[in-house]
Design a protein around this motif. Structure first.
Motif, PDB file in Angstrom:
ATOM      1  N   THR A 159      -0.053   2.361  -2.287  1.00  0.00           N
ATOM      2  CA  THR A 159      -0.442   1.135  -3.000  1.00  0.00           C
ATOM      3  C   THR A 159       0.227  -0.086  -2.376  1.00  0.00           C
ATOM      4  O   THR A 159      -0.234  -1.208  -2.507  1.00  0.00           O
ATOM      5  N   TYR A 160       1.331   0.180  -1.685  1.00  0.00           N
ATOM      6  CA  TYR A 160       2.095  -0.898  -1.083  1.00  0.00           C
ATOM      7  C   TYR A 160       1.417  -1.406   0.192  1.00  0.00           C
ATOM      8  O   TYR A 160       1.698  -2.488   0.663  1.00  0.00           O
ATOM      9  N   ALA A 161       0.489  -0.578   0.708  1.00  0.00           N
ATOM     10  CA  ALA A 161      -0.069  -0.833   2.034  1.00  0.00           C
ATOM     11  C   ALA A 161      -0.757  -2.191   2.126  1.00  0.00           C
ATOM     12  O   ALA A 161      -0.663  -2.873   3.142  1.00  0.00           O
ATOM     13  N   HIS A 162      -1.464  -2.621   1.045  1.00  0.00           N
ATOM     14  CA  HIS A 162      -2.223  -3.866   1.176  1.00  0.00           C
ATOM     15  C   HIS A 162      -1.310  -5.070   1.377  1.00  0.00           C
ATOM     16  O   HIS A 162      -1.724  -6.085   1.894  1.00  0.00           O
ATOM     17  N   GLN A 163      -0.036  -4.909   0.994  1.00  0.00           N
ATOM     18  CA  GLN A 163       0.891  -6.015   1.225  1.00  0.00           C
ATOM     19  C   GLN A 163       1.334  -6.099   2.683  1.00  0.00           C
ATOM     20  O   GLN A 163       2.027  -7.017   3.069  1.00  0.00           O
ATOM     21  N   LEU A 164       0.968  -5.091   3.481  1.00  0.00           N
ATOM     22  CA  LEU A 164       1.456  -5.043   4.856  1.00  0.00           C
ATOM     23  C   LEU A 164       0.560  -5.781   5.841  1.00  0.00           C
ATOM     24  O   LEU A 164       0.912  -5.954   6.983  1.00  0.00           O
ATOM     25  N   TRP A 165      -0.639  -6.187   5.364  1.00  0.00           N
ATOM     26  CA  TRP A 165      -1.577  -6.802   6.311  1.00  0.00           C
ATOM     27  C   TRP A 165      -1.002  -8.060   6.951  1.00  0.00           C
ATOM     28  O   TRP A 165      -1.048  -8.225   8.159  1.00  0.00           O
TER      29      TRP A 165
END
Lengths: 232, 279, 278
Positions: free
Chosen positions: A71-77
């Motif tokens: 769920t944290y991945a989208h903050q990595l863009w």
């Protein structure tokens, strides 16, 4: 190949002479003592208590890392975009600076031996210091952010690209260069017609190689505040 | 037209390559320079356009003393001396047309040449020359896609685009087969006649030299040991130049080019001077 | 109008005859050329606009930057000499031990990762070790080991040794795969066993390069040891980090000059060693 005579009068062959053998032993002894000495310094500076529970700490760390929280991945863009920019713009900037330096540093294109040693000093200084250290310095100067990362990557790339490129320049065929000089071409024209076409493929390869390294390096620049991927 | 007097060259290593060369070349004369490997043939022609700096003596081209020129003046002098090389010395990764046009480098500024914006007249002349040497269709090919003979033709076109008064030719046939060698020599000969060019052709192959040159100069250990028309070259004189050998039973010493191919002149000082341009 | 290659060549010749000649563009299709150009420009605009620069902060920092440059003219080796010396000693010892341990472990891994002498299962295991060791940045590995082993040079040493394994084993394996098969066959033909073949055919061929690479890795390990200190793995990096954070630029300059001097020294000595082992 030393061949000596045994007491019975038979010829004996050994790989090395006695002197060479002893020198070999001595070298090994010196090497091993150096290693043990270094080991001792390290073990004196180590808190062995912390080392003993390494296994527990390690499993703890890994158990916290697994499973990854997607769920944290989208903050990595955004950080990834910044990382890519740091690597690309930094590489581009570094290449631009490395290019003239390499020509000044190559033995066959340098205008003067003094300038050559200056260019070599620039290359060695840039190579000696990791981009993370450059970033650390630049963050105190420019403040945290992408710009510090770009410049840090660029400064480190000068040495790498510069070294490989000047070696490539020193390996070119001299005759086409001679032929261009014989037409009455100026110094710059000799460079652009005689030297440049010969090193262009190497230059492209080196640049892409460094870009690849820089993408990996820029991910850790966030540690010192230049860029963002690690610190979040 | 070209006058060498007291010309000498000693390399920094102490090796003497040339001693007291006296030579006068009138307009339109094709002169062959023969001699064993290491006799200083390559050094001699490189001293003329100062790819190698002579250490003593003078070189005069049409009344201009070349040994003391520097910078701009030297470049202008080099323009009027076209040079043709043994291994063609084309820039492999440039196209044929770019290689020919590089003969104009002494005439155009840096940015024009860098952006390949050559004057219209130069482009026309370059193409005419390509037609003259028989390679108009190869215009856009890369130089390394051509055969040895074709590459040498491109090298000749490049030298001629300089509109030279003198051709310096360094072993033009050493890397070519006998038939192509003759074609190339004939081409050089014809072009010299068409344009009234003087030429110094440095060549291993004595038979080719005798057939295509007006005059033959023999060099041995950096000194001139023979100077005369091809007809006077007897086996005695060949012995003086090359050393003892049964010259008459060998029909034509044509194979020489194979085992004496490598150039004796040390490459490093030459390369340094070439890259350094005028210094 | 689309031209065939021959017609194009004919056209180019006609143009050249009329004095119109341009270099052939690198990319033939004009559409593709335009697309690439537009793409490049768009990327540059996007990338440059995402670089946020706080000019007030830069102006404030500029003075500090000049101060830092000025510090190089008067590096201060004296006032923090104890810290510098301790850091340097840690870095150097870390470099030596990690290189020795790393190379010692890399040799078996490298042998196992060479396709021409290792059996398949061993090959895959060794390639796996190499891949793991090469994927991660030294700094990230260092963070992991600092968490596991605590602060100090021990974590740094393990980090560098770990990185050395991947580096050396990969290059060694490639070297062995490239070696001259005929020599190996000749030794095998005498009836030599696996170990004997290794000793008499493989070792003599790869040894000079192995020594050269070890020297090179020694150099890299020293430079890396200056970096991993930043995350707490000991060494001169820690000293440097402290001095920069305290704005003691004279000391930082001194540390950087020492690093450069040592790298220079090792570069000279490694070129000497390489010539000697040839």
């Amino acid at each position: 190949m030393p061949v000596s005579t045994s007491p019975q009068g038979q010829p004996q062959w050994r790989l090395r002479t006695t002197k060479a053998q002893w020198l070999g032993y001595l070298a090994w002894l010196a090497g091993i003592s150096l290693f043990l000495l270094c080991w001792k310094v390290i073990s004196d500076n180590t808190m062995w208590v912390f080392v003993e529970d390494a296994g527990r700490q390690g499993t703890d760390l890994i158990s916290r890392m697994l499973p990854p929280e997607w769920t944290y991945a989208h903050q990595l863009w955004l950080p990834m975009w910044d990382t890519l920019n740091i690597a690309t713009l930094g590489t581009a900037l570094g290449i631009m600076m490395a290019f003239p330096v390499a020509f000044l540093a190559a033995r066959n294109t340098t205008p003067h031996p003094l300038i050559r040693s200056l260019a070599l000093t620039i290359i060695v200084s840039s190579r000696s210091i990791n981009s993370l250290i450059w970033a650390m310095l630049l963050v105190t100067i420019l403040g945290p952010g992408v710009l510090a990362g770009i410049i840090a990557i660029a400064l480190r790339s000068i040495g790498f690209v510069g070294k490989l490129l000047y070696e490539a320049i020193e390996e070119i065929h001299p005759t086409p260069v001679e032929a261009i000089a014989a037409t009455g071409a100026s110094r710059m024209q000799v460079m652009s017609y005689g030297v440049l076409p010969q090193v262009l493929p190497a230059f492209a390869g080196i640049s892409v190689y460094r870009w690849d390294i820089n993408i990996r390096e820029s991910t850790v620049l966030g540690l010192v505040g230049a860029g963002v991927l690690v610190c979040s | 037209m070209l006058k060498l007097s007291g010309l000498g060259k000693r390399y920094p290593t102490g090796d003497r390559a040339l001693t007291n060369i006296e030579l006068t070349l009138p307009k339109g004369q094709v002169m062959a320079l023969i001699g064993p490997s290491g006799a200083g043939k390559s050094t001699l022609i490189r001293c003329v356009n100062r790819l190698v700096e002579p250490t003593e003596g003078s070189v005069t081209l049409e009344g201009v003393e070349l040994t003391r020129l520097s910078g701009q003046k030297l470049r202008q002098a080099r323009r009027s001396m076209g040079m043709i090389f043994q291994e063609y010395a084309l820039v492999d990764r440039l196209t044929v047309m770019e290689n020919v046009l590089s003969g104009q480098l002494g005439y155009v500024g840096f940015w024009r040449s860098f952006l390949r914006r050559y004057p219209q007249s130069a482009v026309v002349e370059a193409f005419r020359l390509l037609e003259r040497v028989g390679l108009p269709h190869a215009l856009d090919k890369r130089a390394d896609a051509l055969s040895g003979g074709q590459r040498q033709r491109v090298g000749i076109a490049r030298a001629l685009l300089q509109s030279p008064k003198l051709l310096l030719v360094d072993e033009p046939t050493a890397s070519l087969d006998p038939k192509t060698s003759r074609q190339i020599m004939r081409l050089i000969r014809e072009l010299c006649a068409e344009r009234e060019l003087a030429a110094i052709i440095n060549i291993h192959d004595v038979a080719l030299a005798q057939q295509f040159a007006d005059r033959i100069v023999g060099l041995r250990a950096g000194e001139i040991v023979f100077d005369g028309p091809p007809g006077e070259l007897t086996s005695d004189i060949l012995t003086t130049i090359y050393g003892e050998e049964d010259w008459d039973t060998t029909p034509e010493p044509e194979d020489n080019s194979v085992d004496e191919r490598d150039d004796p002149t040390p490459p490093t000082p030459m390369a340094r001077v070439a890259a350094g341009g005028a210094r | 109008m689309k031209l065939t290659e021959e017609a194009l060549s004919e056209q180019r010749q006609q143009d050249a005859l009329a004095g119109r000649w341009r270099r052939l563009p690198l990319i033939q299709s004009p559409l593709l050329r335009l697309t690439l150009l537009v793409g490049l420009v768009t990327y540059l605009i996007l990338a440059l606009s995402s670089v946020e620069v706080n000019w007030a902060r830069v102006a404030e920092g500029a003075g500090r930057g000049l101060e830092f440059l000025a510090a190089f003219t008067r590096p201060d080796f004296i006032s923090r000499w104890d810290d510098i010396w301790a850091g340097l000693l840690e870095s150097l010892t870390m470099t030596v031990t990690s290189t020795v341990i790393g190379v010692a472990l890399a040799v078996p891994v490298g042998l196992g990762a060479a396709r021409n002498i290792a059996p398949m299962p061993v090959y895959w295991v060794c390639r796996g070790i190499i891949a793991v060791s090469r994927t991660f940045q030294e700094v990230i590995i260092a963070i992991l080991f600092v968490v596991m082993f605590g602060f100090g040079p021990f974590a740094g040493m393990i980090t560098l040794a770990f990185a050395t394994i991947g580096f050396m084993a990969k290059l060694l394996a490639e070297d062995i795969e490239d070696l001259d098969e005929r020599q190996v066959e000749a030794v095998r033909a005498t009836g030599a066993g696996w170990w004997q073949t290794l000793n008499h055919a493989v070792q003599p061929q790869v040894m000079p390069r192995l020594i050269g690479l070890s020297m090179y890795r020694l150099d890299i390990n020293f430079r890396e040891s200056a970096v991993i200190g930043i995350v707490g793995a000991g060494g001169i990096g820690a000293t440097l980090n402290t001095s920069i954070n305290r704005y003691e630029y004279d000391t930082s300059a001194a540390v950087l000059l020492i690093i450069i001097a040592i790298v220079l020294l090792s570069e000279y000595s490694s070129s000497f060693v390489r010539r000697w082992t040839q």
